[in-house]
Write an enzyme that holds these catalytic residues in place. Sequence first.
Site, PDB file in Angstrom:
ATOM      1  CD  GLN A  86      -2.740  -1.350   2.431  1.00 11.62           C
ATOM      2  OE1 GLN A  86      -2.484  -0.728   3.450  1.00 11.62           O
ATOM      3  NE2 GLN A  86      -3.709  -2.253   2.371  1.00 11.62           N
ATOM      4  CG  HIS A 111      -2.987  -0.820   7.641  1.00 15.87           C
ATOM      5  ND1 HIS A 111      -3.707  -1.271   8.707  1.00 15.87           N
ATOM      6  CD2 HIS A 111      -3.561  -1.382   6.537  1.00 15.87           C
ATOM      7  CE1 HIS A 111      -4.671  -2.094   8.283  1.00 15.87           C
ATOM      8  NE2 HIS A 111      -4.588  -2.173   6.961  1.00 15.87           N
ATOM      9  CD  GLU A 124     -14.066   3.780  13.517  1.00 10.64           C
ATOM     10  OE1 GLU A 124     -13.363   4.798  13.734  1.00 10.64           O
ATOM     11  OE2 GLU A 124     -14.192   2.849  14.331  1.00 10.64           O
TER      12      GLU A 124
HETATM   13 CA   LIG Z   1     -12.693   4.263  15.940  1.00 11.49          CA
END
Ligand SMILES: [Ca+2]
Length: 410
Positions: free
Chosen positions: A123, A187, A283
Amino acid sequence: MKLPIHAVITGITVVLASCSSPSIEHTGNGKDTTGGAPVETKAPNSDYKPAFAGQTRIAGVHTTTPYEGTILSDGLEGPWGITALPDGRLLITEKKGDLRIATVSGQLSAPITGIPAVNPAGQGGLLGIRVDPDFSTNRMVYWVFSDPLPEGNLTAVAKGKLSADEKTIEGATVIYRATPAYKGTLHYGGRIVFDKNGNILISTGERSDLETRPQAQQLNSALGKVLRITKEGKPVDGNPFAGQADKRPEIYSYGHRNVQGLAFNPETGDLWETEFGPRGGDEVNRIEPGKNYGWPTITYGIEYAGPKVGEGIQQKAGLEQPVYYWDPVISPSGITFYSGNGIAEWKNNLFISSLSGMHIDRLVIKDNKVVGEERLLATEDQRFRDIAEGKDGILYAITDNGRLYSIHKK
Ligand SMILES: [Ca+2]
């Protein structure tokens, strides 16, 4: 997704005229969220319950203004970050390590030289991009990248000056490294935005592995954080943990998994982010300095292999709840608020480029809550990586397989 799209293909322009849907009421101001079925129809991965009504699967909304997505170019290679230059052209990073300028008609420059090496494995690569608020006079460019160091890879920030002939970045300098380095390629976070004071917000990730994951909660590590630094890469005076023993003064917020979306809400001035959850649990968060956003202690997702994450809890005192979450995931990457006037009902809505969801997600926000959701360009079959508002008030989006789109009033 059941958008009743008239998929009229004219050349390379895909017309997405909105039309009436019997299941959705709308008044034309984009704020009437009554009656719309949630856009997500697939089963969730868990039976976890939201902390408050409307935290997930909010009512669907439907843009009433006719709009269209136009493919301006398909000549990019793995574009990752996009931002507007003061003259309206677009500056675009490519994951493999190149930087290009695009006109709003889709003409691409040759790669701009002078960018130090990146590690494009996994990534990583050349990631988020912004120009100095004073670019018109100083021509400074700032970017995030995966820095290949002998001890491992990390998320780093560099700056340099775009030459007058626009062919090279002069004097490229790394101003910040989010240590510790780690021998992994996942990440990295990687977004960058300037705040109104001319300081820089950077997002990082916790590097994915169980070995590094706990560092999202550790204030002596830069992994799994939102960081606030100066243009020189120093912690900003007044950061929440400045002067505290064994805590990084550059940390702005913590408890994040992998943050690839950062944007300021033009209406409130608040910083918002999106982050990837595990299986379920992507999120949207409203970021306040010093707060703990919970990963991996609380999450609405489960491990990819199926078991719960940690104790399998979703809420805990002292840990912030996401404003909104998705299960199944949509893989939210770059985000922008819309401040243009071209499509009035989009004003101050949050637009999210979705990778695995393969659409642009539109969230209508009122009083810091999500009150409506829509999926745009879902028939394009593209992994959307980043989205930005141009100086012309038009949205521009890039996709993993090399497209540059404009999204605008028809
Ligand atoms: Ca969270």
